[in-house]
Design a protein around this motif. Structure first.
Motif, PDB file in Angstrom:
ATOM      1  N   GLY A 199      -3.805  11.587  34.434  1.00 45.04           N
ATOM      2  CA  GLY A 199      -3.077  11.167  33.241  1.00 45.04           C
ATOM      3  C   GLY A 199      -1.993  10.134  33.466  1.00 45.04           C
ATOM      4  O   GLY A 199      -0.977  10.148  32.787  1.00 45.04           O
ATOM      5  N   TRP A 200      -2.201   9.202  34.417  1.00 44.79           N
ATOM      6  CA  TRP A 200      -1.222   8.131  34.601  1.00 44.79           C
ATOM      7  C   TRP A 200      -1.914   6.882  35.126  1.00 44.79           C
ATOM      8  O   TRP A 200      -3.040   6.933  35.605  1.00 44.79           O
ATOM      9  N   GLY A 201      -1.204   5.753  35.007  1.00 44.95           N
ATOM     10  CA  GLY A 201      -1.754   4.493  35.463  1.00 44.95           C
ATOM     11  C   GLY A 201      -0.662   3.467  35.674  1.00 44.95           C
ATOM     12  O   GLY A 201       0.531   3.783  35.652  1.00 44.95           O
ATOM     13  N   VAL A 202      -1.098   2.215  35.864  1.00 41.13           N
ATOM     14  CA  VAL A 202      -0.168   1.126  36.137  1.00 41.13           C
ATOM     15  C   VAL A 202      -0.550  -0.071  35.261  1.00 41.13           C
ATOM     16  O   VAL A 202      -1.728  -0.403  35.134  1.00 41.13           O
ATOM     17  N   ILE A 203       0.464  -0.696  34.664  1.00 35.75           N
ATOM     18  CA  ILE A 203       0.280  -1.907  33.854  1.00 35.75           C
ATOM     19  C   ILE A 203       0.857  -3.092  34.607  1.00 35.75           C
ATOM     20  O   ILE A 203       1.990  -3.038  35.097  1.00 35.75           O
ATOM     21  N   ASP A 204       0.065  -4.157  34.723  1.00 31.47           N
ATOM     22  CA  ASP A 204       0.537  -5.413  35.323  1.00 31.47           C
ATOM     23  C   ASP A 204       1.140  -6.299  34.248  1.00 31.47           C
ATOM     24  O   ASP A 204       0.567  -6.451  33.169  1.00 31.47           O
ATOM     25  N   SER A 205       2.294  -6.889  34.562  1.00 29.71           N
ATOM     26  CA  SER A 205       2.952  -7.784  33.615  1.00 29.71           C
ATOM     27  C   SER A 205       3.913  -8.685  34.379  1.00 29.71           C
ATOM     28  O   SER A 205       4.507  -8.264  35.378  1.00 29.71           O
ATOM     29  N   HIS A 217       0.262   9.560  30.205  1.00 33.77           N
ATOM     30  CA  HIS A 217      -0.476   9.745  28.944  1.00 33.77           C
ATOM     31  C   HIS A 217       0.425  10.044  27.763  1.00 33.77           C
ATOM     32  O   HIS A 217       0.046   9.804  26.618  1.00 33.77           O
ATOM     33  N   TRP A 218       1.639  10.554  27.985  1.00 35.68           N
ATOM     34  CA  TRP A 218       2.550  10.852  26.875  1.00 35.68           C
ATOM     35  C   TRP A 218       3.029   9.573  26.197  1.00 35.68           C
ATOM     36  O   TRP A 218       3.478   9.598  25.052  1.00 35.68           O
ATOM     37  N   SER A 219       2.956   8.450  26.893  1.00 36.11           N
ATOM     38  CA  SER A 219       3.462   7.188  26.353  1.00 36.11           C
ATOM     39  C   SER A 219       2.418   6.399  25.587  1.00 36.11           C
ATOM     40  O   SER A 219       2.732   5.388  24.969  1.00 36.11           O
ATOM     41  N   VAL A 220       1.158   6.830  25.637  1.00 36.18           N
ATOM     42  CA  VAL A 220       0.067   6.082  25.008  1.00 36.18           C
ATOM     43  C   VAL A 220       0.065   6.336  23.510  1.00 36.18           C
ATOM     44  O   VAL A 220       0.050   7.480  23.056  1.00 36.18           O
ATOM     45  N   VAL A 222      -8.209  19.104  26.032  1.00 35.11           N
ATOM     46  CA  VAL A 222      -8.264  19.577  27.414  1.00 35.11           C
ATOM     47  C   VAL A 222      -7.771  18.502  28.372  1.00 35.11           C
ATOM     48  O   VAL A 222      -7.019  18.771  29.286  1.00 35.11           O
ATOM     49  N   ARG A 223      -8.212  17.254  28.140  1.00 38.03           N
ATOM     50  CA  ARG A 223      -7.834  16.152  29.004  1.00 38.03           C
ATOM     51  C   ARG A 223      -6.819  15.257  28.300  1.00 38.03           C
ATOM     52  O   ARG A 223      -6.897  15.045  27.094  1.00 38.03           O
ATOM     53  N   PRO A 224      -5.874  14.681  29.052  1.00 34.96           N
ATOM     54  CA  PRO A 224      -4.917  13.774  28.411  1.00 34.96           C
ATOM     55  C   PRO A 224      -5.576  12.465  27.997  1.00 34.96           C
ATOM     56  O   PRO A 224      -6.581  12.044  28.559  1.00 34.96           O
ATOM     57  N   MET A 225      -4.982  11.830  26.994  1.00 33.55           N
ATOM     58  CA  MET A 225      -5.419  10.517  26.592  1.00 33.55           C
ATOM     59  C   MET A 225      -5.150   9.528  27.722  1.00 33.55           C
ATOM     60  O   MET A 225      -4.218   9.711  28.506  1.00 33.55           O
ATOM     61  N   GLY A 226      -5.957   8.483  27.787  1.00 36.16           N
ATOM     62  CA  GLY A 226      -5.772   7.508  28.843  1.00 36.16           C
ATOM     63  C   GLY A 226      -5.942   6.085  28.356  1.00 36.16           C
ATOM     64  O   GLY A 226      -6.084   5.833  27.158  1.00 36.16           O
ATOM     65  N   LEU A 227      -5.929   5.153  29.304  1.00 27.79           N
ATOM     66  CA  LEU A 227      -6.100   3.737  29.017  1.00 27.79           C
ATOM     67  C   LEU A 227      -7.242   3.200  29.880  1.00 27.79           C
ATOM     68  O   LEU A 227      -7.373   3.567  31.049  1.00 27.79           O
ATOM     69  N   VAL A 240       3.264   2.565  24.888  1.00 30.04           N
ATOM     70  CA  VAL A 240       2.201   1.581  25.108  1.00 30.04           C
ATOM     71  C   VAL A 240       1.256   1.594  23.920  1.00 30.04           C
ATOM     72  O   VAL A 240       0.868   2.667  23.447  1.00 30.04           O
ATOM     73  N   TRP A 241       0.855   0.389  23.444  1.00 27.20           N
ATOM     74  CA  TRP A 241      -0.096   0.301  22.339  1.00 27.20           C
ATOM     75  C   TRP A 241      -0.975  -0.934  22.543  1.00 27.20           C
ATOM     76  O   TRP A 241      -0.645  -1.811  23.349  1.00 27.20           O
ATOM     77  N   PRO A 242      -2.109  -1.046  21.850  1.00 25.10           N
ATOM     78  CA  PRO A 242      -3.024  -2.175  22.064  1.00 25.10           C
ATOM     79  C   PRO A 242      -2.378  -3.515  21.730  1.00 25.10           C
ATOM     80  O   PRO A 242      -1.639  -3.638  20.750  1.00 25.10           O
ATOM     81  N   ALA A 243      -2.663  -4.522  22.549  1.00 23.64           N
ATOM     82  CA  ALA A 243      -2.137  -5.864  22.307  1.00 23.64           C
ATOM     83  C   ALA A 243      -2.644  -6.379  20.968  1.00 23.64           C
ATOM     84  O   ALA A 243      -3.794  -6.156  20.596  1.00 23.64           O
ATOM     85  N   GLY A 244      -1.757  -7.046  20.236  1.00 23.04           N
ATOM     86  CA  GLY A 244      -2.126  -7.630  18.961  1.00 23.04           C
ATOM     87  C   GLY A 244      -1.984  -6.700  17.777  1.00 23.04           C
ATOM     88  O   GLY A 244      -2.158  -7.115  16.637  1.00 23.04           O
ATOM     89  N   GLU A 245      -1.654  -5.439  18.027  1.00 22.56           N
ATOM     90  CA  GLU A 245      -1.445  -4.489  16.933  1.00 22.56           C
ATOM     91  C   GLU A 245       0.044  -4.255  16.748  1.00 22.56           C
ATOM     92  O   GLU A 245       0.857  -4.520  17.644  1.00 22.56           O
ATOM     93  N   ASP A 246       0.404  -3.757  15.578  1.00 21.85           N
ATOM     94  CA  ASP A 246       1.811  -3.456  15.316  1.00 21.85           C
ATOM     95  C   ASP A 246       2.284  -2.344  16.236  1.00 21.85           C
ATOM     96  O   ASP A 246       1.522  -1.427  16.578  1.00 21.85           O
ATOM     97  N   ALA A 247       3.546  -2.425  16.623  1.00 20.57           N
ATOM     98  CA  ALA A 247       4.128  -1.352  17.419  1.00 20.57           C
ATOM     99  C   ALA A 247       4.075  -0.058  16.623  1.00 20.57           C
ATOM    100  O   ALA A 247       4.201  -0.068  15.395  1.00 20.57           O
TER     101      ALA A 247
END
Length: 204
Positions: free
Chosen positions: A15-21, A32-35, A49-54, A81-88
């Motif tokens: 349930g975790w990952g890394v974003i490049d920027s 996953h809590w931030s997605v 059962v499983r956390p949301m992911g990216l 974190v939210w999809p690029a191009g969508e409203d926050a």
């Protein structure tokens, strides 16, 4: 701070990952809590059962802060974190909010199902209609003006019905007089030793 980046890696089981920027050299840790808004879940797993992911390679926008000490080798943390191009995603307007996730299609070739978020907070949920309360006619047993409450007697409320000045129909600081005839709604309640509480009290 808000930035745009790409999901470098996501550990679906953990349930975790890394974003490049460019704004977060070395990557921003995200769990996953931030997605928000859109996520993925392994097709074989139920979302509860499983956390949301990216999905790795996905462009996202995110709000971030500095991690001190670093988390999983990252000096930054993605807080939302939210999809690029969508409203926050909107911030909750009340003290309570929750999210409902639903699938938006079949699993992709990578075995991940896309999920979308529907957010509810307390302002979106209509208050239930209060069922009508029974009414009674009675008299004021006593009234404590300095404290703003008293007790009403009626055949329908044996032992008395407690009431507060805010339940007396009128404006400003309302008061009642011992012996005064009144009409009121009532409900069962354990209030200061009385089994009933009087509401919407009016003089007769």
């Amino acid at each position: 701070m808000a930035s745009r980046g790409t999901v470098q890696v996501w550990h679906q089981d953990d349930g975790w990952g890394v974003i490049d920027s460019d704004a977060t050299p070395g990557g921003a840790y995200v769990d996953h809590w931030s997605v928000r808004v859109e996520a993925v879940v392994a097709a074989a797993d139920h979302p509860s059962v499983r956390p949301m992911g990216l999905r790795p390679g996905t462009d996202v926008e995110f709000e971030w802060s500095t991690a001190d000490p670093p988390v999983q080798g990252c000096s930054h943390i993605a807080n939302v974190v939210w999809p690029a191009g969508e409203d926050a995603p909107p911030r909750p307007r009340g003290a309570f909010s929750t999210a409902l996730w639903h699938s938006v299609g079949d699993p992709d070739s990578d075995g991940l199902t896309t999920m979308r978020e529907a957010t509810l907070d307390e302002f979106d949920v209509p208050a239930p209609d209060r069922p009508p309360l029974p009414t009674a006619v009675g008299t004021v047993r006593f009234w404590r003006g300095e404290d703003g409450w008293g007790v009403l007697d009626s055949d329908a409320t044996p032992g008395g019905a407690w009431t507060h000045f805010s339940e007396v129909v009128g404006e400003g600081f309302r008061t009642l007089t011992p012996g005064q005839a009144v009409e009121f709604e009532y409900e069962g309640a354990d209030q200061d030793g009385y089994d009933f509480r009087a509401l919407n009290v009016s003089g007769r």
